[in-house]
Design a protein around this motif. Structure first.
Motif, short mmCIF file in Angstrom:
data_model
loop_
_atom_site.label_atom_id
_atom_site.label_comp_id
_atom_site.label_asym_id
_atom_site.label_seq_id
_atom_site.Cartn_x
_atom_site.Cartn_y
_atom_site.Cartn_z
N LEU A 91 0.84 -1.20 0.00
CA LEU A 91 0.00 0.00 0.00
C LEU A 91 0.87 1.25 0.00
N VAL A 92 1.95 1.22 0.80
CA VAL A 92 2.88 2.35 0.84
C VAL A 92 3.50 2.54 -0.55
N ALA A 93 3.90 1.45 -1.19
CA ALA A 93 4.51 1.53 -2.52
C ALA A 93 3.52 2.10 -3.53
N VAL A 94 2.24 1.66 -3.47
CA VAL A 94 1.24 2.15 -4.42
C VAL A 94 0.98 3.64 -4.21
N ILE A 95 0.95 4.06 -2.94
CA ILE A 95 0.82 5.50 -2.69
C ILE A 95 2.02 6.23 -3.30
N GLY A 96 3.21 5.64 -3.16
CA GLY A 96 4.40 6.19 -3.79
C GLY A 96 4.26 6.29 -5.30
N PHE A 97 3.72 5.22 -5.94
CA PHE A 97 3.49 5.25 -7.40
C PHE A 97 2.66 6.47 -7.77
N PHE A 98 1.60 6.70 -6.96
CA PHE A 98 0.69 7.80 -7.30
C PHE A 98 1.30 9.16 -7.03
N VAL A 99 2.07 9.27 -5.94
CA VAL A 99 2.74 10.54 -5.68
C VAL A 99 3.69 10.86 -6.83
N GLY A 100 4.51 9.89 -7.22
CA GLY A 100 5.45 10.09 -8.32
C GLY A 100 4.73 10.38 -9.63
N GLY A 101 3.65 9.64 -9.88
CA GLY A 101 2.88 9.82 -11.12
C GLY A 101 2.22 11.18 -11.19
N LEU A 102 1.69 11.64 -10.05
CA LEU A 102 1.03 12.95 -10.03
C LEU A 102 2.03 14.07 -10.25
N ILE A 103 3.19 13.97 -9.58
CA ILE A 103 4.23 15.00 -9.76
C ILE A 103 4.62 15.06 -11.24
N MET A 104 4.89 13.88 -11.84
CA MET A 104 5.31 13.84 -13.24
C MET A 104 4.23 14.38 -14.16
N THR A 105 3.00 13.88 -14.03
CA THR A 105 1.93 14.25 -14.95
C THR A 105 1.58 15.74 -14.89
N TRP A 106 1.55 16.28 -13.67
CA TRP A 106 1.08 17.66 -13.50
C TRP A 106 2.18 18.68 -13.69
N PHE A 107 3.38 18.39 -13.19
CA PHE A 107 4.40 19.45 -13.12
C PHE A 107 5.58 19.28 -14.07
N ILE A 108 5.79 18.08 -14.60
CA ILE A 108 7.00 17.89 -15.42
C ILE A 108 6.65 17.51 -16.86
#
Lengths: 137, 213
Positions: free
Chosen positions: B187-204
Motif C-alpha cells: 500500500l505504501v509503494a502504491v501511494i508512492g506510485f501515485f505521488v510520483g505519477g502525479l508529480i510527473m503528470t502535472w508538473f513535469i
C-alpha cells in the motif's frame, strides 16, 4: 506443455490489458488527472478479485497444482524503499505512460522502439543492483 | 458459419468495460497461484540482468535465475497477447477517454488536435496509426532521436527499472498481488506510485512534451 501454460496466462493477461486500454498513455494521463473512473475500476476489480483468490489459497480452500498450499511471503516492513522506490517508479510510469508489464504488449504490437525502452529499464535495474548497498531501505 | 465468426471477432474487438478487469486480472492471479507462483512482471528485468551476467558486478543478480524462466514465459505470452489484440482485435484503435481528458491533452499540446473520437490508443506511428500529429508521435524510432523522445523513452525506462527493483515490485506485484494479499508495504509503494505519477503528470510531463528539440 510446462512452458505453454505460462505463455497462455501471459497471453490472456496481455490481450485483456490491451482491450481494457491499460496500455494507453492517454488512459494513464487521464487517470492521474482523475478524469475517468476507468483505470480505477480496473485496479479496484483486480484487487477485489485478487483478494478473494488469495484468501481462498491462504485458507487452504484451493491447493496448488502440486497438491500443497501456496506459501505467501510477507513483505519486510521497512519503509524508505517503498516510499522512494515507489515515487521513482511512479515518475517513470507517468513519463512514458507505460509500466513494466505493458512494455511487452507494445513490443508485441510492433512498437519496436520499446527495445530501447527495455534496454533502459535493464540499465535502471542494473544501476539499482550496483547501488543497492548505498541506498536507504 | 463465417458470419458468426465475424460477429464474434467484432464483439471481442469492441472496447472492453472496466469490470472486465475482474476476469483478466483474476485469471492471471488464479492460475499463477495455482501453479505455486506469484504475479509480478517487473521481476523479469532482474532475471534478464542476471541472465546477461550482471551477477559478476553486484550480488543482487547472483541468484538462480533459471528458476525464474516461467516468468519470462508469462512476459512472452503478454507479448503475443499484444500482437494478436493490436492486429486482429484492435477495433477502431482508439482510446475512449473522457471529454475532460481530451481537453487536458489539447492543453498539453497547446492546440485542438483531439476530440473524443480521434484520440489513438497508442501515441506512435509504427503499426496501427500510419498518421498521427507529430506532437503525439512519441513511440517511434524517429522520436527516440530527439531530446524529447529520448527523455520520454529512455528516461522513463530507466526510472521504471530502477524504481521497480528499489520498491520491490511494480504495478502487478504491488498494486495487484500485494494489495490483494493485504500487504501494508505494498500500500505504501502504491501511494508512492501515485505521488510520483502525479508529480510527473502535472508538473513535469507537459514541459518535456512541449520541447521542440
Amino acid at each position: 506443455m510446462k512452458v505453454f501454460k505460462y505463455i497462455l496466462v501471459g497471453f490472456i493477461f496481455g490481450f485483456g490489458m490491451w482491450k481494457l486500454e491499460a496500455v494507453s498513455t492517454f488512459r494513464i494521463i487521464e487517470m492521474f488527472h482523475f478524469q475517468s473512473f476507468h483505470m480505477y475500476g480496473i485496479i479496484m476489480t483486480g484487487v477485489i478479485t485478487g483478494l478473494i483468490i488469495s484468501q481462498l489459497f491462504k485458507r487452504g480452500k484451493i491447493k496448488t497444482i502440486k497438491g500443497i498450499e501456496h506459501k505467501f511471503n510477507d513483505k519486510a516492513k521497512t519503509w524508505p524503499r517503498y516510499i522512494y522506490g515507489g515515487i521513482i517508479f511512479g515518475m517513470g510510469w507517468a513519463l512514458t505512460g507505460v509500466c513494466s508489464g505493458m512494455m511487452f504488449l507494445l513490443l508485441g504490437a510492433g512498437y519496436t522502439v520499446f527495445i530501447a525502452f527495455l534496454g533502459a529499464a535493464l540499465l535502471g535495474t542494473f544501476a539499482y543492483g550496483a547501488l543497492r548497498t548505498k541506498l536507504p531501505h | 458459419m463465417n458470419e458468426n465468426f465475424d460477429a464474434i471477432i467484432q464483439f471481442i474487438s469492441q472496447p472492453w468495460p472496466w469490470w472486465m478487469g475482474t476476469f483478466v486480472i483474476g485469471f492471471a492471479m488464479f492460475f499463477l497461484l495455482y501453479f505455486d507462483k506469484e504475479f509480478g512482471l517487473s521481476a523479469n528485468l532482474r532475471t534478464m540482468c542476471a541472465a546477461d551476467g550482471a551477477g559478476d558486478f553486484a550480488d543482487f543478480f547472483n541468484f538462480d535465475w533459471q528458476q525464474q524462466g516461467w516468468n519470462l514465459m508469462v512476459a512472452l505470452g503478454a507479448l503475443f497477447g499484444g500482437y494478436i489484440a493490436a492486429n486482429y482485435f484492435g477495433g477502431d484503435g482508439m482510446a475512449h477517454v473522457s471529454q475532460a481528458a481530451v481537453d487536458t491533452f489539447n492543453g498539453i499540446s497547446q492546440s485542438d488536435i483531439f476530440n473524443v473520437d480521434n484520440v489513438p490508443l497508442i501515441p506512435g506511428t509504427d503499426v496501427i496509426h500510419p498518421e498521427i500529429d507529430p506532437f503525439w508521435n512519441l513511440y517511434s524510432w524517429r522520436s527516440l532521436f530527439t531530446l524529447r523522445g529520448f527523455i520520454v523513452i529512455i528516461g522513463g525506462g530507466f526510472l521504471i527499472g530502477f524504481g521497480a527493483r528499489y520498491a520491490g515490485g511494480c504495478t502487478s506485484g504491488h498494486a495487484i498481488s500485494g494489495l490483494a494479499d493485504l500487504q501494508l508495504p505494498s500500500l505504501v509503494a502504491v501511494i508512492g506510485f501515485f505521488v510520483g505519477g502525479l508529480i510527473m503528470t502535472w508538473f513535469i510531463l507537459p514541459y518535456i512534451l512541449r520541447m521542440t528539440i
